[in-house]
Scaffold this motif. Structure first.
Motif, short mmCIF file in Angstrom:
data_model
loop_
_atom_site.label_atom_id
_atom_site.label_comp_id
_atom_site.label_asym_id
_atom_site.label_seq_id
_atom_site.Cartn_x
_atom_site.Cartn_y
_atom_site.Cartn_z
N ALA A 84 6.40 4.59 0.02
CA ALA A 84 5.96 5.33 1.21
C ALA A 84 4.84 4.56 1.88
CB ALA A 84 5.49 6.72 0.81
N PRO A 85 4.82 4.63 3.23
CA PRO A 85 3.83 3.80 3.94
C PRO A 85 2.38 4.15 3.60
CG PRO A 85 5.09 5.21 5.45
CD PRO A 85 5.74 5.33 4.12
N ASP A 86 2.11 5.39 3.20
CA ASP A 86 0.71 5.74 2.96
C ASP A 86 0.30 5.52 1.50
OD1 ASP A 86 2.40 7.69 2.10
OD2 ASP A 86 0.98 9.33 2.47
N VAL A 87 1.19 4.94 0.73
CA VAL A 87 0.87 4.73 -0.68
C VAL A 87 0.04 3.45 -0.86
CG1 VAL A 87 1.93 3.84 -2.79
CG2 VAL A 87 2.64 6.03 -1.87
N GLU A 88 -0.97 3.57 -1.69
CA GLU A 88 -1.80 2.40 -1.95
C GLU A 88 -1.22 1.60 -3.10
OE1 GLU A 88 -6.24 2.00 -2.39
OE2 GLU A 88 -6.04 4.10 -1.82
#
Ligand SMILES: Nc1ncnc2c1ncn2[C@@H]1O[C@H](COP(=O)(O)OP(=O)(O)OP(=O)(O)O)[C@@H](O)[C@H]1O
Ligand SMILES: [Mg+2]
Lengths: 263, 315
Positions: A84-88
């Motif tokens: 997911a794009p917001d995963v670090e």
């Protein structure tokens, strides 16, 4: 994915959905759908080049080091989409520890090896010396290495025997409390005695961690895992409880492989 | 070694032609062997020969005239005086040391930064272009650098800092720093490249960011090679002549700031040797300076070598 992970009550530690992966234009994984149960040891077997390492490395996203890798589909770790794009990325790698085929301790002291990940992921004030000592001792005791190295914690990690190095490589993952440990043929560089010792250690870590272990050694897979995945040419052929797979394989290819017909 | 010349008649070509060709290749083979051997040993012979030569030229002076306390302790360099020549090399040593010191202050961060960027961050084309640029910089002859110091930096320093002369420690240090940086960059980059990729992978797999990988893993692992790069840079600075001669002002002086002119050991030898009478005290003291330079650079290079070897021993 730090604390919310605890609230997700999924039985599965790792779930993939139509996971495909390309090295440049070469496709190494084809629509891999897997559900790997939490807290058990799952072994991953298959002939050389079938994509076992590739699969493992994509769960830690370490494949991305190579600029030419493209991945499609979905991988969830404890219910969280790790692409997911917001995963670090840093958090993914904290949750998912990786042990490599060739032991690769860093060229720093044994103590610093164990504290490496701990230091990286520590967001608060620098932990006290006592705190660090405790972390080092706990981790090394867990991997049954403490007694051998407690008097030479300042020696280089690379000065240890291969077996000890591999144990150190497992130990250094533990202080950050990962949920998943990925092991890519962790015993293949070790002698039989070392293999036995590391296998025993892995067995002890069961329950506390979800472990996925790649192996070429049928006996090891059978001894040391509760579920077993058989891959062939980038596809999953069969995923069964280990005992069932070895006694009554459902697919002909699995049977052929187990009986050594692929080499 | 292939010794085909003995065997008459090859499998394919006619016997006559084959004789000739194999014979030629055998001689070439032998010839190249001899050439490589001579090349390898001549390096040693030259170094020893040079040392013997400068020692022989300087030795009578060291034995008969040299006063060590004066040589290393006095800044009065006046070997041409008719009745009272003085041979204090302190100002020259300090001159060389200050210029080299400033050069390193500039070159070390510059070259290490560049090496880290090229080895760890730059990708594909950028990396190739940068490497070529660095190599091109390394190929600029030192007289060109000296010329830049003389004609560009000199007026610039005079204007910027409002000082009477621009041929100073600052000028020559800057020039020397720019000269040493490319070589240091290349060596430092090699040291970084020699760090096994497995270390980076291991650290990244644990969640280390690129910067953490560089500072916590790669730099410590490459430490010895980096020290060697710096030492070789220092050696380069110590031995550089032309650029320093042109940009330092070439006046015997114990500098108190970077805006003072100085004179370097090498520049002194280069400028004065031509005017001395062969065998005179002045001639011999210049060779004594040469011996001193030789020993210092030899030690620096030896240290660098020890550091490079240290990498392999400790693993
Ligand atoms: N970095 C890479 N670049 C290009 N192709 C790769 C790369 N790594 C692996 N491959 C290819 O992807 C396929 C799967 O490789 P992978 O290493 O995952 O197999 P494996 O099952 O782990 O094999 P082994 O049992 O030999 O370790 C192989 O065909 C391999 O050649
Ligand atoms: Mg593999």
């Amino acid at each position: 994915m730090d604390s919310p992970a605890a609230t997700v009550t999924s039985d599965f530690a790792i779930q993939t959905d139509k996971l495909s992966l390309w090295y440049g234009s070469f496709q190494a994984l084809f629509d891999v759908d897997l559900q790997i149960k939490q807290g058990i040891i799952t072994s991953l077997i298959g002939p050389s080049g079938c994509g076992k390492s590739t699969f493992l490395r994509s769960i830690n996203r370490i494949n991305e080091r190579l600029g030419y890798v493209r991945t499609t589909g979905r991988i969830e770790v404890l219910g969280h989409d790790i692409y997911a794009p917001d995963v670090e990325l840093v958090q993914v790698r904290k949750q998912v520890g990786m042990v490599f085929q060739r032991p690769n301790p860093l060229p720093i002291s044994i103590r610093d090896n164990v504290l490496f990940g701990y230091g990286i992921h520590n967001k608060g004030p620098k932990p006290s010396k006592e705190d660090q000592d405790r972390v080092v001792e706990d981790a090394l005791k867990t991997v049954l290495l403490w007694d051998q190295v407690k008097d030479r914690l300042r020696h280089k990690g690379t000065s240890l025997s291969l077996e000890e190095q591999q144990k150190l490589c497992i130990a250094r993952l533990l202080p950050v409390k990962p949920t998943v440990l990925l092991m890519d043929e962790p015993c293949s560089a070790l002698d039989p005695k070392g293999t036995e010792a590391v296998e025993e250690l892995i067995w002890q870590l069961r329950g506390e961690y979800t472990i996925v272990i790649v192996t070429h050694n049928m006996a090891q897979a059978r001894r040391a895992s509760e579920e077993c995945i058989f891959m062939l040419l980038g596809e999953v052929i069969e995923h069964e409880p280990t005992e069932d797979m070895f006694v009554t394989p459902k697919q002909q290819q699995t049977a052929d492989y187990i009986e050594g017909r692929y080499g | 070694m292939r010794n085909g010349g003995d065997k008459p008649g090859g499998p394919k070509a006619g016997p006559g032609a084959n004789w000739d060709r194999l014979g030629a290749s055998w001689f070439i083979d032998k010839g190249v062997q001899v050439l490589v051997f001579v090349g390898g040993t001549s390096a040693i012979i030259f170094v020893v020969g040079i040392f013997v030569f400068i020692t022989r030229e300087g030795w009578p002076f060291i034995r008969d005239t040299l006063d060590f306390a004066e040589f290393f302790g006095s800044p009065r360099w006046n070997p041409t005086s008719d009745h009272n020549p003085t041979y204090g090399a302190l100002a020259l040593i300090v001159g060389t040391a200050s210029v080299t010191g400033l050069a390193m202050l500039i070159a070390i961060p510059f070259s290490l930064g560049a090496a880290i960027y090229i080895a760890e961050f730059a990708q594909g084309r950028t990396r190739e272009v940068l490497k070529v640029l660095v190599e091109m910089l390394a190929a600029i002859p030192s007289v060109v650098w000296g010329f830049i110091g003389l004609t560009v930096m000199n007026p610039l320093i005079i204007d910027m800092f409002n000082v009477p002369v621009g041929l100073t420690v600052l000028n020559s240090g800057l020039i020397l720093g720019l000269m040493a940086a490319p070589i240091m960059t290349t060596i430092a980059e090699d040291a970084l490249k020699a760090v096994p990729d497995g270390y980076r992978e291991a650290a990244e797999a644990m969640g280390a960011t690129k910067l953490q990988v560089v500072f916590k893993v790669v730099l410590p692992a490459a430490k010895n090679g980096l020290v060697a790069a710096v030492l070789l840079g220092v050696g380069r600075g110590f031995g550089e002549t032309m650029a320093v001669l042109m940009a330092s002002g070439h006046s015997v002086n114990l500098p108190t700031s970077v805006f003072d002119s100085v004179r370097a050991l090498t520049a002194t030898i280069a400028a004065e040797l031509g005017e001395t009478a062969h065998g005179s005290d002045h001639y011999r003291v210049l060779f004594t300076l040469g011996i001193f330079l030789f020993i210092v650079t030899f030690i620096i290079n030896l240290l660098a070598d020890i550091f490079v070897r240290g990498v392999r021993k400790k693993g």
